[in-house]
Design an enzyme around this catalytic site. Structure first.
Site, mmCIF file in Angstrom:
data_model
loop_
_atom_site.group_PDB
_atom_site.id
_atom_site.type_symbol
_atom_site.label_atom_id
_atom_site.label_comp_id
_atom_site.label_asym_id
_atom_site.label_seq_id
_atom_site.Cartn_x
_atom_site.Cartn_y
_atom_site.Cartn_z
ATOM 1 N N ASP A 114 0.834 -1.211 0.000
ATOM 2 C CA ASP A 114 0.000 0.000 0.000
ATOM 3 C C ASP A 114 0.866 1.258 0.000
ATOM 4 O OD1 ASP A 114 -2.248 -1.578 0.099
ATOM 5 O OD2 ASP A 114 -2.405 -1.476 2.288
HETATM 6 N N1 URA Z 1 -1.334 -6.022 3.576
HETATM 7 C C1 URA Z 1 -1.834 -4.767 3.630
HETATM 8 O O1 URA Z 1 -2.885 -4.545 4.182
HETATM 9 N N2 URA Z 1 -1.116 -3.784 3.077
HETATM 10 C C2 URA Z 1 0.070 -3.964 2.475
HETATM 11 O O2 URA Z 1 0.671 -3.017 1.996
HETATM 12 C C3 URA Z 1 0.570 -5.286 2.429
HETATM 13 C C4 URA Z 1 -0.150 -6.289 2.987
#
Ligand code: URA
Length: 236
Positions: free
Chosen positions: A103
């Site tokens: 993310d």
């Molecule tokens: N899970 C998430 O919620 N975000 C990420 O960036 C990676 C795994």
């Protein structure tokens, strides 16, 4: 070394594997001055000369990087909202792309490559490649919930499970280390959200056993040894 003609074309970077097949069946590919329209045709990469639409092509060098992703970068090769992308952090003229995603505000280990087979290999759900995260929660994780995360809970009707849920500091149950084995979008946040927790910070410590061990925003090439080991480990 012999490889299939469509693979050779896609590895040259001019087309995807499917588009390469189309180029072959359309009679646009010439090997050693002869049109080849057979999809199973194999070429000798050291000796054969391959042309597409009259232009000689050659396979690209494969590149493999590990980036310690900082916050504020989107895991994509371009962004319509003009946000910064992770590929901008890597100085190369080659077209590389991320292996899976993190993310915008997640930090940590992200692999980038121009080798589509390598990326598909590691992200295929059947391989269950481990992803290790440090998670900062809004409140202490209850023991009962720790058990649920290890047993499995449902996210959008599909079971999700952590292979490990540990506390690096026994006195602080707000900081949790987890290992997940799937790449669903927002997987870690959704696992916790389902049990009523908010993830305030997320850092990936390793992917398929590969660690970054460099400052945030820095990157390094994977060693030959890391590449061979990671393939051997998950080739089943
Ligand atoms: N899970 C998430 O919620 N975000 C990420 O960036 C990676 C795994």
């Amino acid at each position: 070394m012999q490889i299939r003609l469509n693979k050779y074309i896609s590895e040259s970077g001019i087309a995807s594997r499917r588009k390469s097949e189309e180029l072959i069946t359309q009679g646009r590919v010439v090997v050693n001055n002869k049109i080849v329209s057979d999809l199973s045709f194999k070429i000798d990469i050291e000796h054969d000369v391959v042309e597409v639409d009259g232009e000689k092509i050659s396979p690209r060098r494969h590149l493999y990087f590990v980036l310690n992703k900082p916050k504020g970068f989107i895991t994509s090769t371009s962004d319509e909202k003009k946000r910064n992308t992770v590929v901008e952090l890597i100085k190369t003229k080659e077209k590389i792309f991320p292996v899976g995603r993190l993310d915008y505000n997640t930090t940590g280990v992200l692999l980038l490559t121009n080798d589509g087979d390598f990326a598909n290999f590691l992200t295929h759900p059947k391989r269950r490649v481990p992803r290790e995260y440090e998670v900062w929660l809004d409140r202490m994780l209850e023991e009962e919930d720790q058990k649920k995360l290890l047993k499995g809970i449902y996210i959008d009707g599909k079971k999700g499970v952590f292979a490990e849920v540990k506390f690096p500091n026994k006195k602080n149950r707000k900081l949790v280390n987890v290992v997940g084995e799937e790449g669903r979008n927002h997987f870690v946040k959704n696992m916790f959200r389902t049990l009523g927790y908010t993830v305030n910070g997320l850092n990936r410590k390793s992917f398929a056993g590969i660690k970054a061990e460099i400052p945030l925003g820095a990157y390094r090439s994977l060693t030959k040894d890391e590449i061979t080991k990671v393939i051997a480990a998950y080739e089943k």
